[in-house]
Design a protein around this motif. Structure first.
Motif, mmCIF file in Angstrom:
data_model
loop_
_atom_site.group_PDB
_atom_site.id
_atom_site.type_symbol
_atom_site.label_atom_id
_atom_site.label_comp_id
_atom_site.label_asym_id
_atom_site.label_seq_id
_atom_site.Cartn_x
_atom_site.Cartn_y
_atom_site.Cartn_z
ATOM 1 N N TRP A 117 40.773 -14.161 11.251
ATOM 2 C CA TRP A 117 40.669 -15.179 10.197
ATOM 3 C C TRP A 117 41.473 -14.755 8.975
ATOM 4 O O TRP A 117 42.224 -15.548 8.403
ATOM 5 N N ARG B 256 30.553 -16.918 3.692
ATOM 6 C CA ARG B 256 31.972 -16.863 3.317
ATOM 7 C C ARG B 256 32.145 -17.541 1.970
ATOM 8 O O ARG B 256 31.625 -18.639 1.757
ATOM 9 N N ASN C 132 36.987 -11.388 14.913
ATOM 10 C CA ASN C 132 37.138 -12.766 14.403
ATOM 11 C C ASN C 132 37.477 -12.766 12.919
ATOM 12 O O ASN C 132 38.316 -13.542 12.447
ATOM 13 N N HIS D 223 32.221 -22.214 14.498
ATOM 14 C CA HIS D 223 33.154 -21.694 13.502
ATOM 15 C C HIS D 223 33.976 -20.562 14.118
ATOM 16 O O HIS D 223 33.464 -19.786 14.931
ATOM 17 N N ASN D 224 35.215 -20.492 13.740
ATOM 18 C CA ASN D 224 36.095 -19.475 14.323
ATOM 19 C C ASN D 224 35.596 -18.058 14.011
ATOM 20 O O ASN D 224 35.860 -17.127 14.773
ATOM 21 N N LEU D 225 34.907 -17.954 12.896
ATOM 22 C CA LEU D 225 34.413 -16.622 12.544
ATOM 23 C C LEU D 225 33.262 -16.168 13.448
ATOM 24 O O LEU D 225 32.959 -14.977 13.504
ATOM 25 N N SER E 264 45.287 -19.257 13.309
ATOM 26 C CA SER E 264 44.235 -20.253 13.414
ATOM 27 C C SER E 264 43.119 -19.744 14.311
ATOM 28 O O SER E 264 41.962 -19.894 14.026
#
Lengths: 337, 629
Positions: free
Chosen positions: B482, B446, B478, B406-408, B487
């Motif tokens: 976000w 989240r 991050n 995950h980008n986070l 992105s």
């Protein structure tokens, strides 16, 4: 409404047997019957205006030729005239009345006085009445008759004697030798009654029959298209050999000089009735034109070589214009024989 | 012989009226003339032969009947039986991959040579033969289906151009075999510059293009933001030498057309050099790497393919973010946010009302019962809210599950961090657990809300070593990235001909279940429309190297509200394929002996029409020429 002139027509019987090309006449008549009837408009051929123009032509001819036209011209014969010509040595048997005694008194020489004999000129107009003179209309035949009348009137005005012969494959009819302007009306009536007939044009037959009649020598004017399958030379030669002075007027239509034909056609000869199927192309048209011009050139060349007056004309010109042109082009003295 | 259109033979009945017209005598136009003697003299000079005159009409009739017969035959479209039995079916697999753009030693482009070969195949077809063209560059596709019409094939061939994609013989050959459908006289002709496979099939004829030429290529170019420094970025570069000798050259790096660096390189024969170059830039932009076509001493570089000398990458821009930290005082939180150069930090005791749309609020400890609208990062909440129920505290939690992709959580590992205490939350709203403890309690989760995401970190920062680890600032970085709508800090440069899944920026993303149309524009400005929903998009095969543009279609109205302003995403696309860049040929490269039909390959109706035309001319010469000559 155009009507024919059959009532005035002089009947000309067709000769029996075969025509000049050897086609049986029965077949020829059959073919002639298939041709369109020659119906012409009822416009008078010789009207008052025509006579006026004739008078004018007569005056012009005197002015142009100054008394040298036709009659009033001297012949080469010496005889009982009043005008002195020359002297010659006396020969035994000469008439003493013509001895020049004054000259004998002065020089002691017997000389005979010669006088120029004056005589009127005999003019013979040979008019072609064959069917070829009137193919689709009578323009050429009318012009020929008007020319005949005009020439006759000019000659009569000069006290000459005039005779007219209608011919095709021979002499069909003739207007007897006559003199005096007052006879012009009779001549015009005779011309008006003439109609094209005959099967072929035969100048040789014409001249044979003409010279056998033993006319006095004179001027013989041939008005024709000269479409003689045997050629024009035999007829003209015969005239010359018998002492006549021929003069030639050739008439042709513009369509004959430059035909507007192209493609497959059936050409019907109006004289013989022969039908010929042809495919006319531009090349053959050009050859035809060359051949026709060659024919006219041969006629001109023949006439030039024998000193014969020759006039070649398109039938679309008026008769007086043609006659005036003939007069103006005459640059040599009138025949004096 | 058989006829494909036998009903056309009915037209043969036209012979009846022709014969009737022939039998009917055509009445000629009769013209009266004064005399025919001149005409007789004219035609005596050139009198047609009597035999010919008699035969002319009969011959004309025969020619006309023959002419009609040939025309009827042509309309009937006759086909010889043996030609039907020998009907060929040819499938040409044409390689239009990137390597076909290479210029060979003879100065000709490989693709042009291939086109000539295919044209030769087309012209050698007999009229009953069928042919199809299958493309094997970028993606396998049927360019022209089976047809016997050479013009269609030639027109199709005229519209085919070389792509920047890879060779796809492995998918093109099965496609060609399906088209062939086990035809008795079928054959597959592959026109390619690729190396022959080890196991050759008997049903494939290989027409190999090209000879060995050297090449130097950029086989990889990627750029990413540094996870430690928001302003820094790293360039991954791979350059390969496909020559049989050592070459030296320079490589230029440009960012937004401004020269960044000139890298001198010296590569041994066959060597591939990977290099990482670090630079800083906040704005980002288009990064371009290009190989100079001349060596250092001025001599031309042995380089057969120019298309792989340039590569692009997209460096995302870093935007400043306004962050309001609502806390009673936490040293770690305050300093981790202050350390980020992209953050404009404000420390407050109360939640600002209202929350600015482009700002992020970090709540530490105290939270309201109902969380306000906006993007909120909650650390160690002290009470229950409308999104979760606080049930207690969790002592010494251990990390059990973590969504590392995950980008986070990019570059973040929490499983080795010592956390002494955490809040035990039970989510009551739609959520996504990013890090979960062994007990099942979420540690980092989240909540996706239409009015703004909420991130919750339940860990007590003052007890444990999490704030002391490198993962801590990265986690916050991050999270802020976000929230900012970008992105990621890495937009991969895609390879031509490959399927790529990309994370869309917020300005292009849609609600999870909403579908929207996006316009994808190639470097040569050719657009296509693709459908997308959510934050990810699967790009179709990109067969052209360069910068592609992905933007909203004008009709789209389901873009997320936060992204209504502008919607454009740049995508870098490079050949980056060693197989395409390696132009050296190891096999002999035999050219296929393509079967040629030679003369007589045209249909019979064509010969019938030609014969009819000849007859027409003959008939005109024999008969109608008379009208003009």
């Amino acid at each position: 409404m155009p009507i024919a002139r059959p009532s005035l027509a002089r009947k000309c019987e067709l000769p029996s047997g075969r025509n000049a090309t050897g086609t049986p006449l029965r077949y020829t008549r059959h073919l002639l019957a298939t041709l369109p009837p020659m119906i012409f408009p009822s416009v008078p051929l010789f009207d008052t205006q025509f006579l006026t123009r004739l008078e004018y032509l007569s005056l012009v001819s005197r002015k142009v030729f100054q008394g040298e036209l036709m009659a009033q011209r001297r012949t080469t014969q010496t005889g009982s005239g009043v005008e002195f010509a020359d002297h010659r040595q006396y020969a035994t048997g000469d008439d003493f009345r013509y001895l020049d005694w004054n000259l004998y008194a002065r020089h002691g020489e017997l000389l005979l006085k010669r006088f120029q004999e004056e005589e009127d000129l005999h003019v013979y107009i040979l008019l072609d009445c064959s069917r070829s003179m009137s193919v689709s209309d009578s323009v050429r035949f009318d012009l020929a008759r008007q020319l005949t009348a005009a020439l006759a009137y000019v000659a009569m005005s000069d006290l000459d004697r005039v005779a007219v012969f209608a011919f095709a494959d021979g002499v069909l009819d003739h207007f007897p030798l006559t003199r005096g302007k007052e006879r012009i009306l009779s001549l015009m009536e005779w011309l008006d009654n003439l109609q094209v007939s005959g099967e072929t044009t035969s100048l040789k037959n014409l001249t044979n029959q003409f010279v056998q009649r033993g006319h006095r020598k004179g001027l013989a004017i041939l008005i024709s298209d000269f479409y003689d399958p045997q050629g024009f030379r035999p007829g003209l030669d015969l005239l010359r050999h018998h002492g006549y002075e021929p003069s030639v007027i050739q008439l042709h239509s513009p369509e004959e000089a430059n035909p507007k034909l192209l493609g497959d056609v059936e050409l019907a000869d109006v004289e013989t009735g022969e039908v010929r199927k042809l495919t006319v192309t531009e090349n053959s048209l050009q050859r035809y034109r060359d051949r026709f011009n060659q024919f006219l050139g041969e006629l001109t060349s023949y006439c030039t070589s024998y000193g014969i007056d020759c006039t070649i004309s398109n039938s679309s010109v008026a008769f007086d214009d043609l006659l005036l042109a003939m007069m103006r082009s005459t640059d040599r003295p009138a025949p004096t024989r | 012989m058989s006829f494909t259109n036998p009903t056309a033979l009915f037209w043969a009945t036209l012979a009846v009226p022709i014969v009737i017209f022939y039998l009917l005598k055509v009445r000629l136009r009769r013209v009266p003339v004064a005399t025919t003697m001149f005409w007789e003299q004219v035609f005596e000079e050139k009198q047609p032969r009597a035999i010919w005159r008699q035969l002319r009409n009969v011959l004309s009739l025969l020619l006309q009947l023959l002419f009609l017969g040939l025309l009827v035959l042509a309309i009937g479209n006759p086909v010889a039986k043996n030609s039907v039995q020998r009907q060929r079916r040819v499938i040409v697999v044409l390689d239009n991959s990137a390597s076909m753009q290479a210029i060979d030693t003879d100065g000709r482009r490989r693709f042009d040579v291939a086109l000539d070969d295919v044209r030769q195949i087309i012209t050698s077809l007999k009229h009953q033969d069928e042919m199809a063209i299958v493309l094997a560059g970028g993606r396998s596709a049927v360019a022209c289906g089976l047809t016997s019409h050479p013009t269609t094939l030639l027109e199709t061939l005229h519209g085919i151009s070389a792509t920047d994609g890879p060779t796809r013989l492995e998918s093109s050959l099965p496609l060609a075999r399906r088209l062939l459908a086990k035809h008795q006289h079928g054959e597959i002709i592959v026109v390619t510059d690729a190396a022959l496979p080890s196991a050759l099939s008997s049903d494939v004829v290989w027409s190999l293009i090209g000879n060995t030429i050297g090449n130097v290529a950029i086989t990889e170019l990627q750029v990413r933001r540094s996870p430690l420094d928001p302003l820094a970025y790293d360039i991954l570069l791979e350059v390969s030498n496909f020559n049989d000798r050592q070459v030296g050259f320079t490589l230029d790096l440009e960012l937004n057309d401004a020269l960044l660096d000139v890298v001198p390189l010296e590569l041994a024969a066959g060597e591939s050099l990977q290099k990482v170059i670090s630079r800083t830039s906040r704005e980002g932009g288009i990064l371009q790497a290009s190989i100079a076509v001349q060596t250092a001493n001025g001599s031309p570089l042995s380089d057969g393919l120019a298309a792989d000398n340039i590569a692009y990458a997209i460096l995302p821009a870093q935007r400043r973010i306004a962050v309001t930290l609502v806390t009673e005082g936490n040293w770690f939180l305050q300093h981790v946010l202050q350390a980020n150069e992209l953050i404009d930090l404000t420390i407050a005791q109360e939640i600002p009302q209202p929350i600015a749309a482009d700002s992020v609020v970090v709540l530490h400890g105290s939270v309201p019962e109902k969380l306000p609208k906006g993007r909120i990062f909650v650390v160690e909440p002290d009470r229950s809210t409308d999104l979760w129920q606080l049930t207690g505290e969790l002592q010494r939690p251990l990390v059990d599950k973590q969504q590392s992709d995950h980008n986070l959580l990019k570059f973040v590992r929490l499983d080795n961090a010592v956390m002494a205490e955490a809040k035990w939350l039970v989510p009551v709203a739609d959520h996504e657990t990013l890090v979960e403890a062994v007990s099942g309690s979420p540690l980092y989760l989240r909540f996706a809300r239409p009015e703004g995401d909420v991130l919750v970190l339940t860990v007590n920062l003052e007890r444990g070593d999490l704030p002391l680890r490198t993962a801590f600032p990265i986690l916050f970085s991050n999270a802020l990235t976000w929230f900012s709508g970008e992105s990621a800090d890495f937009i991969p440069a895609v390879r031509t001909g490959s399927h790529t899944r990309l994370q869309l920026p917020m300005n292009l993303a849609t609600a999870p279940h909403a579908e929207v149309k996006l316009a994808l524009t190639s470097p040569s400005l050719q657009s296509q429309t693709i459908s997308q929903h959510g934050r990810a998009v699967v790009l179709p095969d990109l067969n052209e190297a360069g910068i592609w543009t992905l933007e909203r279609s004008p009709s789209s109205d389901t873009i997320m509200p936060a992204a209504k302003s502008s919607g454009t995403m740049l995508i870098a696309c490079n050949i980056a394929d060693a197989a395409e860049s390696d132009l050296r040929r190891t096999d002999a490269g035999p050219r296929a002996d393509i079967e040629s039909a030679g003369y007589g390959g045209s249909p019979l109706w064509l010969y019938a029409v030609i014969a009819a035309a000849v007859l027409l001319v003959l008939e005109w010469l024999l008969f109608h020429r008379r009208w003009i000559g």
